[in-house]
Design a protein around this motif. Structure first.
Motif, PDB file in Angstrom:
ATOM      1  N   VAL A 102     -53.581  34.518  18.979  1.00 31.63           N
ATOM      2  CA  VAL A 102     -54.704  34.038  18.172  1.00 31.63           C
ATOM      3  C   VAL A 102     -54.432  34.254  16.685  1.00 31.63           C
ATOM      4  O   VAL A 102     -54.704  33.378  15.856  1.00 31.63           O
ATOM      5  CB  VAL A 102     -56.000  34.745  18.612  1.00 31.63           C
ATOM      6  CG1 VAL A 102     -57.144  34.436  17.639  1.00 31.63           C
ATOM      7  CG2 VAL A 102     -56.388  34.312  20.020  1.00 31.63           C
ATOM      8  N   LEU A 103     -53.885  35.405  16.331  1.00 24.74           N
ATOM      9  CA  LEU A 103     -53.629  35.699  14.924  1.00 24.74           C
ATOM     10  C   LEU A 103     -52.555  34.794  14.335  1.00 24.74           C
ATOM     11  O   LEU A 103     -52.576  34.501  13.132  1.00 24.74           O
ATOM     12  CB  LEU A 103     -53.217  37.164  14.767  1.00 24.74           C
ATOM     13  CG  LEU A 103     -54.304  38.211  15.015  1.00 24.74           C
ATOM     14  CD1 LEU A 103     -53.724  39.609  14.936  1.00 24.74           C
ATOM     15  CD2 LEU A 103     -55.451  38.054  14.023  1.00 24.74           C
ATOM     16  N   VAL A 104     -51.615  34.349  15.158  1.00 24.14           N
ATOM     17  CA  VAL A 104     -50.515  33.517  14.660  1.00 24.14           C
ATOM     18  C   VAL A 104     -50.876  32.036  14.688  1.00 24.14           C
ATOM     19  O   VAL A 104     -50.600  31.297  13.731  1.00 24.14           O
ATOM     20  CB  VAL A 104     -49.237  33.785  15.484  1.00 24.14           C
ATOM     21  CG1 VAL A 104     -48.141  32.780  15.108  1.00 24.14           C
ATOM     22  CG2 VAL A 104     -48.743  35.196  15.259  1.00 24.14           C
ATOM     23  N   ARG A 105     -51.508  31.577  15.748  1.00 26.29           N
ATOM     24  CA  ARG A 105     -51.667  30.136  15.963  1.00 26.29           C
ATOM     25  C   ARG A 105     -52.982  29.561  15.442  1.00 26.29           C
ATOM     26  O   ARG A 105     -53.098  28.342  15.343  1.00 26.29           O
ATOM     27  CB  ARG A 105     -51.546  29.838  17.460  1.00 26.29           C
ATOM     28  CG  ARG A 105     -50.147  30.086  18.028  1.00 26.29           C
ATOM     29  CD  ARG A 105     -49.126  29.218  17.319  1.00 26.29           C
ATOM     30  NE  ARG A 105     -47.782  29.404  17.819  1.00 26.29           N
ATOM     31  CZ  ARG A 105     -47.252  28.670  18.810  1.00 26.29           C
ATOM     32  NH1 ARG A 105     -47.989  27.739  19.388  1.00 26.29           N
ATOM     33  NH2 ARG A 105     -46.021  28.884  19.200  1.00 26.29           N
ATOM     34  N   TYR A 106     -53.978  30.383  15.126  1.00 25.76           N
ATOM     35  CA  TYR A 106     -55.285  29.847  14.751  1.00 25.76           C
ATOM     36  C   TYR A 106     -55.710  30.380  13.394  1.00 25.76           C
ATOM     37  O   TYR A 106     -55.324  31.477  12.994  1.00 25.76           O
ATOM     38  CB  TYR A 106     -56.347  30.197  15.797  1.00 25.76           C
ATOM     39  CG  TYR A 106     -56.046  29.645  17.166  1.00 25.76           C
ATOM     40  CD1 TYR A 106     -56.240  28.301  17.473  1.00 25.76           C
ATOM     41  CD2 TYR A 106     -55.545  30.482  18.175  1.00 25.76           C
ATOM     42  CE1 TYR A 106     -55.961  27.797  18.729  1.00 25.76           C
ATOM     43  CE2 TYR A 106     -55.264  29.983  19.442  1.00 25.76           C
ATOM     44  CZ  TYR A 106     -55.473  28.645  19.703  1.00 25.76           C
ATOM     45  OH  TYR A 106     -55.178  28.146  20.943  1.00 25.76           O
TER      46      TYR A 106
END
Length: 287
Positions: A102-106
């Motif tokens: 979540v932290l990387v992709r969104y």
């Protein structure tokens, strides 16, 4: 003679140029100095304390050593410590991957704040973590008050120990997997999708092999951290022998009774089991 001298000079220049290419310049000093400093530093920080532990254990006879490490109370603490640590590391493996994803992709509001909160268990004293979890999960706590009428107790038992180990181990998985996901090429996912792969197939056959070593590393670090945790666990466990007493607490109890040899014997077993498990995990990661 002149041609022979010229050929020899050219050969010497070529050899010198090749030697220069083979020996690149280094910022740090030479191999011998850096290796010596590395071994010296590791000896002071790691090897000498472990050697003291081993030598202290050798003051016991074999019968005394076996009696110290195989009593029912100690064996029960082994089972609880390694079992709870393994389960907590598995939970962190799943949810740590999810948080890193979540932290990387969104992109979402307060993303940087959420990213900073992941490191909170690193900076938070373990005693503060234990008190916070107790206030949250106790029968009159914010969360525990909803489970108490159902007869479910979240602290002062093995459940509370697992919660504490999950709390302190989560950052190890997130911070290990997150950089790998950031460097992962999204074109590989697009290529898999264009070739007809489903989302699950793309994750299982393309993404997971790339982040697998990082996941195993995070799991090993979270597991090793949980095995040695003491400060937060003593607040969420009632420390009843044979039921909810972890091995570090048993070691501390023996130290309070001035049974230093018995404490080091149990510590030696913890060290040996942890080393073997980490060796297996690292071997699996290398494979």
């Amino acid at each position: 003679m002149t041609a022979a001298t010229s050929a020899a000079a050219q050969s010497a220049l070529l050899t010198s140029a090749q030697a220069g290419r083979r020996a690149p310049k280094r910022v740090l000093p030479g191999f011998g100095l850096t290796l010596g400093y590395t071994l010296f530093y590791l000896s002071i920080i790691v090897l000498i304390p472990l050697s003291a532990l081993i030598f202290k254990t050798f003051t016991l006879t074999w019968d005394q050593f076996w009696a110290a490490i195989s009593s029912p109370r100690v064996v029960a603490s082994y089972q609880l410590t390694f079992g709870a640590s393994f389960f907590a590391a598995l939970v962190n493996l799943v949810f740590g991957l999810l948080i890193a994803w979540v932290l990387v992709r969104y992109s979402f509001p307060f993303k940087k704040l959420v990213d900073a909160l992941v490191d909170l268990p690193f900076a938070l004293p373990t005693a503060v973590a234990g008190i916070s979890l107790t206030a949250l999960l106790a029968d009159n706590g914010w969360v525990g008050q909803y489970f108490a009428p159902l007869g479910i107790q979240l602290v002062f038992n093995r459940v509370g120990i697992v919660f504490a180990l999950i709390f302190i181990g989560l950052p190890f998985v997130v911070r290990t997997v997150q950089p790998v996901l950031e460097d992962f090429e999204k074109e590989l996912e697009e290529a898999a999708g264009s070739l007809g792969a489903s989302r699950w197939q793309t994750f299982y056959k393309v993404i997971l092999p790339a982040i697998g070593p990082a996941l195993l590393t995070g799991f090993a670090m979270a597991f090793a951290r949980a095995v040695g945790e003491y400060g937060s666990v003593i607040f969420v466990s009632n420390n009843i022998p044979m039921e909810s007493q972890i091995t570090p607490f048993v070691i501390m109890a023996k130290l309070e009774l001035h049974d230093y040899a018995g404490a080091t014997a149990i510590a030696m077993v913890m060290l040996a089991i942890s080393f073997v498990l980490l060796l297996l995990i690292n071997g699996l990661q290398s494979w």
